[in-house]
Design a protein around this motif. Sequence first.
Motif, PDB file in Angstrom:
ATOM      1  N   SER A 107       0.818  -1.214   0.000  1.00 54.62           N
ATOM      2  CA  SER A 107       0.000   0.000   0.000  1.00 54.62           C
ATOM      3  C   SER A 107       0.854   1.266   0.000  1.00 54.62           C
ATOM      4  CB  SER A 107      -0.909   0.028   1.235  1.00 54.62           C
ATOM      5  OG  SER A 107      -1.849  -1.026   1.212  1.00 54.62           O
ATOM      6  N   LEU A 108       2.102   1.131   0.408  1.00 52.28           N
ATOM      7  CA  LEU A 108       2.972   2.298   0.518  1.00 52.28           C
ATOM      8  C   LEU A 108       3.812   2.533  -0.732  1.00 52.28           C
ATOM      9  CD1 LEU A 108       4.271   1.865   4.192  1.00 52.28           C
ATOM     10  CD2 LEU A 108       2.630   3.564   3.361  1.00 52.28           C
ATOM     11  N   ARG A 109       4.337   1.461  -1.298  1.00 49.89           N
ATOM     12  CA  ARG A 109       5.251   1.602  -2.432  1.00 49.89           C
ATOM     13  C   ARG A 109       4.485   1.372  -3.729  1.00 49.89           C
ATOM     14  NH1 ARG A 109      10.576   2.217  -3.230  1.00 49.89           N
ATOM     15  NH2 ARG A 109      11.613   1.169  -4.966  1.00 49.89           N
ATOM     16  N   MET A 110       4.065   2.488  -4.331  1.00 51.47           N
ATOM     17  CA  MET A 110       3.222   2.437  -5.517  1.00 51.47           C
ATOM     18  C   MET A 110       4.056   2.571  -6.796  1.00 51.47           C
ATOM     19  SD  MET A 110      -0.129   2.343  -4.682  1.00 51.47           S
ATOM     20  CE  MET A 110       0.343   1.081  -3.496  1.00 51.47           C
ATOM     21  N   PRO A 111       3.555   2.010  -7.903  1.00 53.35           N
ATOM     22  CA  PRO A 111       4.198   2.274  -9.199  1.00 53.35           C
ATOM     23  C   PRO A 111       4.134   3.767  -9.527  1.00 53.35           C
ATOM     24  CG  PRO A 111       2.688   0.406  -9.350  1.00 53.35           C
ATOM     25  CD  PRO A 111       2.440   1.053  -8.024  1.00 53.35           C
ATOM     26  N   SER A 112       4.979   4.225 -10.401  1.00 48.39           N
ATOM     27  CA  SER A 112       4.967   5.629 -10.797  1.00 48.39           C
ATOM     28  C   SER A 112       3.635   5.979 -11.450  1.00 48.39           C
ATOM     29  CB  SER A 112       6.115   5.916 -11.767  1.00 48.39           C
ATOM     30  OG  SER A 112       5.958   5.142 -12.950  1.00 48.39           O
ATOM     31  N   GLY A 113       3.207   7.220 -11.255  1.00 50.50           N
ATOM     32  CA  GLY A 113       1.961   7.676 -11.867  1.00 50.50           C
ATOM     33  C   GLY A 113       0.721   7.421 -11.037  1.00 50.50           C
ATOM     34  N   LEU A 114       0.878   6.827  -9.849  1.00 52.81           N
ATOM     35  CA  LEU A 114      -0.266   6.551  -8.977  1.00 52.81           C
ATOM     36  C   LEU A 114      -0.176   7.440  -7.745  1.00 52.81           C
ATOM     37  CD1 LEU A 114      -0.537   2.655  -9.128  1.00 52.81           C
ATOM     38  CD2 LEU A 114      -1.509   4.374 -10.648  1.00 52.81           C
ATOM     39  N   GLY A 115      -1.340   7.947  -7.305  1.00 54.63           N
ATOM     40  CA  GLY A 115      -1.325   8.918  -6.223  1.00 54.63           C
ATOM     41  C   GLY A 115      -2.167   8.562  -5.024  1.00 54.63           C
TER      42      GLY A 115
ATOM     43  N   VAL B 126      -3.439   5.205   4.925  1.00 52.78           N
ATOM     44  CA  VAL B 126      -3.598   5.384   6.372  1.00 52.78           C
ATOM     45  C   VAL B 126      -3.884   4.011   6.960  1.00 52.78           C
ATOM     46  CG1 VAL B 126      -4.427   7.759   6.165  1.00 52.78           C
ATOM     47  CG2 VAL B 126      -6.069   5.878   6.149  1.00 52.78           C
ATOM     48  N   LEU B 127      -3.639   3.848   8.249  1.00 51.66           N
ATOM     49  CA  LEU B 127      -3.772   2.522   8.861  1.00 51.66           C
ATOM     50  C   LEU B 127      -5.037   2.351   9.684  1.00 51.66           C
ATOM     51  CD1 LEU B 127      -0.096   1.835  10.021  1.00 51.66           C
ATOM     52  CD2 LEU B 127      -1.216   1.233   7.864  1.00 51.66           C
ATOM     53  N   PHE B 128      -5.637   3.450  10.098  1.00 55.85           N
ATOM     54  CA  PHE B 128      -6.792   3.342  10.984  1.00 55.85           C
ATOM     55  C   PHE B 128      -8.065   3.778  10.267  1.00 55.85           C
ATOM     56  CE2 PHE B 128      -3.087   4.210  13.671  1.00 55.85           C
ATOM     57  CZ  PHE B 128      -3.095   3.056  14.446  1.00 55.85           C
ATOM     58  N   PRO B 129      -9.170   3.068  10.504  1.00 56.24           N
ATOM     59  CA  PRO B 129     -10.434   3.413   9.839  1.00 56.24           C
ATOM     60  C   PRO B 129     -10.858   4.864  10.073  1.00 56.24           C
ATOM     61  CG  PRO B 129     -10.613   1.268  10.902  1.00 56.24           C
ATOM     62  CD  PRO B 129      -9.308   1.849  11.336  1.00 56.24           C
ATOM     63  N   GLU B 130     -10.678   5.372  11.295  1.00 58.15           N
ATOM     64  CA  GLU B 130     -11.051   6.747  11.594  1.00 58.15           C
ATOM     65  C   GLU B 130     -10.239   7.736  10.764  1.00 58.15           C
ATOM     66  OE1 GLU B 130     -11.947   3.962  14.803  1.00 58.15           O
ATOM     67  OE2 GLU B 130     -10.060   4.478  13.803  1.00 58.15           O
ATOM     68  N   ALA B 131      -8.982   7.387  10.500  1.00 61.82           N
ATOM     69  CA  ALA B 131      -8.127   8.260   9.697  1.00 61.82           C
ATOM     70  C   ALA B 131      -8.585   8.290   8.244  1.00 61.82           C
ATOM     71  CB  ALA B 131      -6.674   7.808   9.789  1.00 61.82           C
ATOM     72  N   ALA B 132      -9.054   7.162   7.740  1.00 63.92           N
ATOM     73  CA  ALA B 132      -9.559   7.114   6.368  1.00 63.92           C
ATOM     74  C   ALA B 132     -10.781   8.014   6.222  1.00 63.92           C
ATOM     75  CB  ALA B 132      -9.904   5.682   5.974  1.00 63.92           C
ATOM     76  N   ALA B 133     -11.682   7.948   7.207  1.00 63.98           N
ATOM     77  CA  ALA B 133     -12.885   8.792   7.171  1.00 63.98           C
ATOM     78  C   ALA B 133     -12.511  10.266   7.307  1.00 63.98           C
ATOM     79  CB  ALA B 133     -13.843   8.378   8.285  1.00 63.98           C
ATOM     80  N   LEU B 134     -11.550  10.565   8.183  1.00 62.86           N
ATOM     81  CA  LEU B 134     -11.106  11.943   8.359  1.00 62.86           C
ATOM     82  C   LEU B 134     -10.500  12.493   7.077  1.00 62.86           C
ATOM     83  CD1 LEU B 134     -10.453  14.451  10.034  1.00 62.86           C
ATOM     84  CD2 LEU B 134      -8.389  13.280  10.850  1.00 62.86           C
ATOM     85  N   PHE B 135      -9.675  11.698   6.419  1.00 63.13           N
ATOM     86  CA  PHE B 135      -9.057  12.135   5.167  1.00 63.13           C
ATOM     87  C   PHE B 135     -10.130  12.418   4.118  1.00 63.13           C
ATOM     88  CE2 PHE B 135      -5.237  11.083   2.177  1.00 63.13           C
ATOM     89  CZ  PHE B 135      -5.337  12.355   1.646  1.00 63.13           C
ATOM     90  N   ALA B 136     -11.108  11.523   4.017  1.00 60.51           N
ATOM     91  CA  ALA B 136     -12.199  11.725   3.057  1.00 60.51           C
ATOM     92  C   ALA B 136     -12.984  12.995   3.404  1.00 60.51           C
ATOM     93  CB  ALA B 136     -13.118  10.514   3.046  1.00 60.51           C
ATOM     94  N   ALA B 137     -13.230  13.221   4.701  1.00 62.53           N
ATOM     95  CA  ALA B 137     -13.967  14.408   5.125  1.00 62.53           C
ATOM     96  C   ALA B 137     -13.197  15.687   4.768  1.00 62.53           C
ATOM     97  CB  ALA B 137     -14.230  14.357   6.626  1.00 62.53           C
ATOM     98  N   GLN B 138     -11.891  15.649   4.888  1.00 61.17           N
ATOM     99  CA  GLN B 138     -11.091  16.819   4.527  1.00 61.17           C
ATOM    100  C   GLN B 138     -11.174  17.107   3.028  1.00 61.17           C
ATOM    101  OE1 GLN B 138      -7.409  15.468   6.276  1.00 61.17           O
ATOM    102  NE2 GLN B 138      -7.648  16.794   8.060  1.00 61.17           N
ATOM    103  N   ILE B 139     -11.312  16.058   2.242  1.00 63.18           N
ATOM    104  CA  ILE B 139     -11.492  16.249   0.793  1.00 63.18           C
ATOM    105  C   ILE B 139     -12.858  16.874   0.521  1.00 63.18           C
ATOM    106  CG2 ILE B 139     -11.769  15.053  -1.418  1.00 63.18           C
ATOM    107  CD1 ILE B 139      -9.721  12.983  -0.371  1.00 63.18           C
ATOM    108  N   PHE B 140     -13.916  16.301   1.088  1.00 62.12           N
ATOM    109  CA  PHE B 140     -15.263  16.810   0.850  1.00 62.12           C
ATOM    110  C   PHE B 140     -15.466  18.191   1.481  1.00 62.12           C
ATOM    111  CE2 PHE B 140     -16.379  12.155   0.523  1.00 62.12           C
ATOM    112  CZ  PHE B 140     -16.625  12.195  -0.837  1.00 62.12           C
TER     113      PHE B 140
END
Length: 423
Positions: A365-373, A377-391
């Motif tokens: 999940s950390l080492r992505m091929p080039s061109g991928l962005g 995050v490791l915790f479910p709450e962090a995933a929701a927080l990141f999405a909320a910051q986008i929205f």
Amino acid sequence: MEKVGELKIGKKLNEGKTKEVYELLGCPGQVLIQSKDQITAGNAVRKDQMVGKAAISTKTTVSIFKLLQDAGIKTAFEKQHGETAFVAANCQMIPIEWVCRRIATGSFLKRNPGVKEGYKFCPPKLEMFFKDDANNDPQWSEEQLIQAQFNGGGLQIERCEMDIMNRSTLAVFEILEKAWATQDCTLVDMKVEFGVCASTKEILLADVIDNDSWRLWPLGDRKLQKDKQVYRDLKEVTPEAMQMVKRNFEWVAERVQDLLVARTSGRVVVIMGSRSDLDHSQKIKQACANYGIPCELRVSSAHKGTDETLKIKAEYEGDGVRTVFVAVAGRSNGLGPVLSGNSTCPVINCPPISADWGAEDVWSSLRMPSGLGCSTVLFPEAAALFAAQIFGQFDHLVWAKLRANMLSTWISLKQADKQLRNL
């Protein structure tokens, strides 16, 4: 004693220029705040009756408090009662008006000669004014407030409490500023008051927030102002002028209703590699709900069914709803890279890390091929927080929840520090 609806009104506890506060018999810890049909300026040097103002002001205040409460700001408001009153927690008010300014105008220019009207404060400018009509509400410093040693309902107002009210004022202003921006209106400045709840000893945003409380400039143009400043600026109070002022107040009360509604829609789509990841994915969904973000759960393996994964992706790209994908895949994460490489939607990796192989598996999940962005995050709450910051960048209601959550965290740390020092 008067009975209004199901409420039994007791004695009058306080009366201001535009409202009255009554005790509620049989409802300990609650009061009724009744608005008046009166508009004033210059500490009531000018005052007039404006029929219907009580209902207009109540409509505005109730909507603003609902917006703030839904975001997570603690307020004294409890419920509306009729067209001209609302029930609130009984608070011992702190005799200070907190003023937050984004743009320099009004009295600030008189007190700060050389500053031109329109100067923009970044961050917003905070000021405090002691409520003293006889002395025209003098400006106070933080040191004056601390030295005053106010005691609100048993709570001593010290540095910690002052800092909490300062921070809360800033958060309230920024939330309402962001909300009014959706209506192409600039919130120039505003005033708020705080009280100490009689039953919990907690500092609450109290009093009212209506069209007397702020300066509001549609399109950022002072000539279009809709707030009480129009009344202050009247050279002569005539029936025609008062009708114009009333129309402005009505315009604001109607527009405030729109602040309660998101202007855009968004969702989080969690795609898990297998049903065994359901518990982890459900935690993401629950955390998204805290921000008011709809969340859907899907199952698809990018390794074993790449075509199906891309088909699911296409379903959500085609309906015009803003979407953030969250890839939940342990072992070797193929979901995140495949989604990121084939979609313009944001992708968040949130792998369910196992105790046995988690340290090794996370690299997929950390080492992505080039061109991928896609981020990880490791915790479910962090995933929701990141999405909320986008929205939150385009949904003011999500942004408000984020901002209120920041304030709540800051206050908790501040209070914990004070408790530790007082041991």
